[in-house]
Design a protein around this motif. Structure first.
Motif, PDB file in Angstrom:
ATOM      1  N   TRP A   1      16.331  37.032  -3.838  1.00 24.27           N
ATOM      2  CA  TRP A   1      15.580  37.878  -4.766  1.00 24.27           C
ATOM      3  C   TRP A   1      16.389  39.046  -5.332  1.00 24.27           C
ATOM      4  N   PRO A   2      17.371  39.625  -4.617  1.00 23.04           N
ATOM      5  CA  PRO A   2      18.136  40.710  -5.248  1.00 23.04           C
ATOM      6  C   PRO A   2      18.773  40.291  -6.578  1.00 23.04           C
ATOM      7  N   ALA A   3      19.334  39.086  -6.630  1.00 21.86           N
ATOM      8  CA  ALA A   3      19.896  38.605  -7.890  1.00 21.86           C
ATOM      9  C   ALA A   3      18.797  38.140  -8.836  1.00 21.86           C
ATOM     10  N   PHE A   4      17.817  37.423  -8.325  1.00 26.61           N
ATOM     11  CA  PHE A   4      16.751  36.849  -9.148  1.00 26.61           C
ATOM     12  C   PHE A   4      16.014  37.929  -9.936  1.00 26.61           C
ATOM     13  N   TYR A   5      15.619  39.000  -9.266  1.00 27.99           N
ATOM     14  CA  TYR A   5      14.877  40.062  -9.946  1.00 27.99           C
ATOM     15  C   TYR A   5      15.779  40.891 -10.850  1.00 27.99           C
ATOM     16  N   ALA A   6      16.950  41.264 -10.352  1.00 28.78           N
ATOM     17  CA  ALA A   6      17.835  42.150 -11.127  1.00 28.78           C
ATOM     18  C   ALA A   6      18.297  41.494 -12.417  1.00 28.78           C
ATOM     19  N   GLU A   7      18.476  40.176 -12.384  1.00 29.87           N
ATOM     20  CA  GLU A   7      18.969  39.475 -13.569  1.00 29.87           C
ATOM     21  C   GLU A   7      17.924  39.370 -14.681  1.00 29.87           C
ATOM     22  N   MET A   8      16.692  39.761 -14.406  1.00 28.67           N
ATOM     23  CA  MET A   8      15.663  39.745 -15.446  1.00 28.67           C
ATOM     24  C   MET A   8      15.806  40.914 -16.422  1.00 28.67           C
ATOM     25  N   PHE A   9      16.601  41.936 -16.054  1.00 29.26           N
ATOM     26  CA  PHE A   9      16.655  43.164 -16.847  1.00 29.26           C
ATOM     27  C   PHE A   9      18.068  43.444 -17.352  1.00 29.26           C
TER      28      PHE A   9
ATOM     29  N   SER B   1      25.839  46.176  -6.495  1.00 27.99           N
ATOM     30  CA  SER B   1      26.551  44.974  -6.073  1.00 27.99           C
ATOM     31  C   SER B   1      26.525  43.900  -7.154  1.00 27.99           C
ATOM     32  N   LEU B   2      25.416  43.760  -7.881  1.00 27.32           N
ATOM     33  CA  LEU B   2      25.339  42.754  -8.948  1.00 27.32           C
ATOM     34  C   LEU B   2      26.298  43.087 -10.080  1.00 27.32           C
ATOM     35  N   GLU B   3      26.360  44.347 -10.468  1.00 26.52           N
ATOM     36  CA  GLU B   3      27.177  44.734 -11.613  1.00 26.52           C
ATOM     37  C   GLU B   3      28.662  44.778 -11.281  1.00 26.52           C
ATOM     38  N   HIS B   4      28.997  44.794 -10.002  1.00 23.58           N
ATOM     39  CA  HIS B   4      30.391  44.683  -9.590  1.00 23.58           C
ATOM     40  C   HIS B   4      30.798  43.235  -9.311  1.00 23.58           C
ATOM     41  N   ALA B   5      29.828  42.340  -9.143  1.00 26.41           N
ATOM     42  CA  ALA B   5      30.105  40.974  -8.676  1.00 26.41           C
ATOM     43  C   ALA B   5      30.827  40.145  -9.724  1.00 26.41           C
ATOM     44  N   PRO B   6      31.661  39.180  -9.299  1.00 28.27           N
ATOM     45  CA  PRO B   6      32.270  38.248 -10.250  1.00 28.27           C
ATOM     46  C   PRO B   6      31.194  37.415 -10.948  1.00 28.27           C
ATOM     47  N   GLN B   7      31.491  36.969 -12.154  1.00 25.35           N
ATOM     48  CA  GLN B   7      30.543  36.134 -12.886  1.00 25.35           C
ATOM     49  C   GLN B   7      30.204  34.885 -12.067  1.00 25.35           C
ATOM     50  N   HIS B   8      28.942  34.537 -12.050  1.00 26.49           N
ATOM     51  CA  HIS B   8      28.443  33.319 -11.420  1.00 26.49           C
ATOM     52  C   HIS B   8      28.591  33.313  -9.899  1.00 26.49           C
ATOM     53  N   ARG B   9      28.858  34.500  -9.319  1.00 25.62           N
ATOM     54  CA  ARG B   9      28.770  34.647  -7.849  1.00 25.62           C
ATOM     55  C   ARG B   9      27.849  35.820  -7.507  1.00 25.62           C
ATOM     56  N   ARG B  10      27.015  36.172  -8.458  1.00 24.94           N
ATOM     57  CA  ARG B  10      26.134  37.321  -8.263  1.00 24.94           C
ATOM     58  C   ARG B  10      25.135  37.092  -7.134  1.00 24.94           C
ATOM     59  N   GLY B  11      24.642  35.876  -6.986  1.00 26.86           N
ATOM     60  CA  GLY B  11      23.701  35.599  -5.907  1.00 26.86           C
ATOM     61  C   GLY B  11      24.307  35.882  -4.551  1.00 26.86           C
ATOM     62  N   TYR B  12      25.544  35.429  -4.353  1.00 31.55           N
ATOM     63  CA  TYR B  12      26.219  35.628  -3.073  1.00 31.55           C
ATOM     64  C   TYR B  12      26.489  37.100  -2.804  1.00 31.55           C
ATOM     65  N   PHE B  13      27.032  37.818  -3.791  1.00 34.08           N
ATOM     66  CA  PHE B  13      27.396  39.214  -3.554  1.00 34.08           C
ATOM     67  C   PHE B  13      26.163  40.114  -3.403  1.00 34.08           C
ATOM     68  N   THR B  14      25.112  39.863  -4.176  1.00 34.75           N
ATOM     69  CA  THR B  14      23.916  40.692  -4.016  1.00 34.75           C
ATOM     70  C   THR B  14      23.169  40.374  -2.735  1.00 34.75           C
ATOM     71  N   SER B  15      23.400  39.207  -2.160  1.00 32.38           N
ATOM     72  CA  SER B  15      22.715  38.864  -0.905  1.00 32.38           C
ATOM     73  C   SER B  15      23.148  39.763   0.245  1.00 32.38           C
ATOM     74  N   PHE B  16      24.286  40.437   0.092  1.00 32.03           N
ATOM     75  CA  PHE B  16      24.727  41.348   1.151  1.00 32.03           C
ATOM     76  C   PHE B  16      23.767  42.526   1.305  1.00 32.03           C
ATOM     77  N   THR B  17      23.092  42.886   0.210  1.00 28.54           N
ATOM     78  CA  THR B  17      22.101  43.960   0.305  1.00 28.54           C
ATOM     79  C   THR B  17      20.983  43.559   1.248  1.00 28.54           C
ATOM     80  N   ILE B  18      20.408  42.381   1.027  1.00 22.48           N
ATOM     81  CA  ILE B  18      19.290  41.950   1.857  1.00 22.48           C
ATOM     82  C   ILE B  18      19.773  41.526   3.232  1.00 22.48           C
ATOM     83  N   ASN B  19      21.011  41.042   3.316  1.00 21.06           N
ATOM     84  CA  ASN B  19      21.577  40.721   4.623  1.00 21.06           C
ATOM     85  C   ASN B  19      21.689  41.986   5.459  1.00 21.06           C
ATOM     86  N   GLY B  20      21.986  43.097   4.790  1.00 21.05           N
ATOM     87  CA  GLY B  20      22.039  44.372   5.497  1.00 21.05           C
ATOM     88  C   GLY B  20      20.690  44.794   6.035  1.00 21.05           C
ATOM     89  N   THR B  21      19.623  44.515   5.258  1.00 26.01           N
ATOM     90  CA  THR B  21      18.297  44.867   5.765  1.00 26.01           C
ATOM     91  C   THR B  21      17.949  44.054   6.997  1.00 26.01           C
TER      92      THR B  21
END
Length: 457
Positions: free
Chosen positions: A359-367, A148-168
């Motif tokens: 955290w999905p965006a926060f952690y993933a963006e470190m790498f 989800s992060l690598e498909h997300a539009p620039q500077h909206r990665r937090g919102y799009f990756t939040s769908f992962t944790i929203n699903g949990t």
């Protein structure tokens, strides 16, 4: 039609692809964590009597809660393997595999004979299947987050990756709702066949997950990486050589999941024990309503992190949870259901969601791309392993009567300290371009963005 030159950058993708990736992450995570969380409910309410020695209720509860933690111990092992495969072969293959493995192992738990039927072999088989669940979960979130992060539009990665944790959260909500009518069954029916129904329903997980995820395209940045520089032959070696500090930072930050495990499992067990006496159904509704609220607050916190940065939002959740969790456990100790309900929704639905949602965006963006899935998987799953076993430690801290809630409250608050330290030491990455994530040269751009300097979109 002219073929796209991979060296020119990621190929243009259909506008709907980021939404499709986010939806696939949401649905897959919801289905996967439905399986994972029904085990938590059963470990607190059912398994002490079904799989362990009923003559020693306190020890049976401790052993049952320990089996909940076993999956977390298996997760770092699964992360080593699945992270390696995901960074070499792509995110999509791991997303399909993990969903199928979780569905199968959860269905088989529902088929297990009890301790009365086969003796000590019953808890052994339970632990083995729980390990399979842990291995599956190790790759699920890391692959879905990366996708989800690598498909997300620039500077909206937090919102799009939040769908992962929203699903949990949705999966946890569905799991709780599935257990509410089951928990209301007469004791004999509940312990004989009723508890099995939510586990059997996981058959739908494998079928639905395969249909949804098999048509999803691989991410543009991974495709470019593979076509130009190539994937890392040994992602783990690259990760530990060049990014070990960020791995340790993610491990420390991921300990924030302790709030979730203690809220979901230990607090449920404590509230329904003889020491407090709140009803099973009532406490399941606390979890259900808290998750309903979280479904709305998670994307709001994520959108805020896209604007002001990941670190401040994560710190709100971590520091706030250190204060709010003791208040929630105190509310349970009073035996007041309205107070428990209000504070439960506030703690889990609002405060914890600030850290949980971003955290999905926060952690993933470190790498960087070539080790993102490995870094995410190993870092998070090691931290989650600590969080998983925190339930068993909390049970021991609570004492033989299970009523030392104050000790557990201090324990939960203390485990919020490592995430705070990790967030304070992390780089701000919300305004860094996706292809530049993980590159140390991007720190200046991040600092400029934090200071209010214009950053190229």
């Amino acid at each position: 039609m002219t073929a796209h030159d991979p060296s020119a950058g990621p190929p243009p993708q259909p506008q709907a692809q980021p939404r499709k990736a986010a939806l696939a992450a949401w649905i897959g995570s919801a289905l996967e964590y439905y399986d994972f969380f029904i085990y938590g409910s059963a470990a607190a309410l059912i398994f002490p009597e079904v799989f362990f020695d009923e003559s020693d209720p306190a020890n049976a509860t401790l052993l049952s809660l320990a089996t909940f933690g076993v999956a977390y111990a298996a997760r770092p092992v699964g992360a080593l393997f699945l992270g390696h495969v995901g960074d070499r072969l792509g995110r999509k293959k791991i997303m399909v595999f993990t969903l199928m493995l979780m569905g199968l192992s959860t269905f088989l738990i529902g088929c297990l004979p009890t301790r009365d039927q086969i003796g000590g072999a019953a808890p052994v088989l339970l632990v083995l299947l729980r390990v399979m669940q842990g291995i599956s979960a190790a790759g699920e979130q890391a692959s879905a987050n990366s996708m989800s992060l690598e498909h997300a539009p620039q500077h909206r990665r937090g919102y799009f990756t939040s769908f992962t944790i929203n699903g949990t959260q949705a999966g946890q909500l569905i799991a709780t709702l599935a257990f509410i009518p089951v928990a209301a069954l007469p004791e004999e029916q509940l312990l004989s066949w009723g508890w099995r129904i939510p586990f059997w329903l996981s058959v739908a997980v494998a079928v639905t997950g395969y249909v949804i995820r098999r048509t999803l395209e691989e991410t543009p940045v991974f495709t470019k990486q593979a076509a130009t520089e190539g994937v890392a032959k040994m992602p783990l070696a690259v990760l530990l050589r060049d990014h070990w500090a960020d791995v340790l930072r993610v491990v420390a930050a991921a300990v924030i999941a302790t709030v979730s495990t203690i809220f979901t499992v230990w607090a449920l067990s404590y509230a329904t024990s003889d020491a407090v006496g709140l009803s099973r159904t009532g406490m399941l509704w606390v979890g259900a309503l808290a998750n309903v609220v979280a479904l709305f607050t998670i994307p709001l916190w994520a959108r805020l992190s896209d604007r002001i940065g990941r670190r401040p939002v994560f710190l709100v959740g971590a520091v706030g949870s250190a204060v709010a969790m003791p208040l929630y456990l105190w509310a349970i100790s009073t035996g007041s259901y309205p107070l428990t309900l209000i504070l439960g929704v506030l703690v889990f639905g609002v405060v914890y969601s600030a850290a949980n949602g971003i955290w999905p965006a926060f952690y993933a963006e470190m790498f960087p791309t070539r080790v993102r899935l490995s870094g995410m998987a190993i870092g998070t799953q090691t931290g989650f392993a600590i969080a998983g076993f925190a339930v068993a430690f909390a049970s021991q801290i609570a004492g033989p009567d299970g009523d030392n809630w104050a000790g557990v409250a201090l324990f939960a608050a203390a485990l919020c300290v490592p995430p705070v330290v990790a967030a304070l030491s992390a780089r701000e990455t919300a305004h860094v371009e996706t292809e530049q994530l993980g590159e140390r040269g991007t720190e200046a751009a991040a600092d400029a963005a934090d200071a209010g300097v214009s950053v190229k979109a």
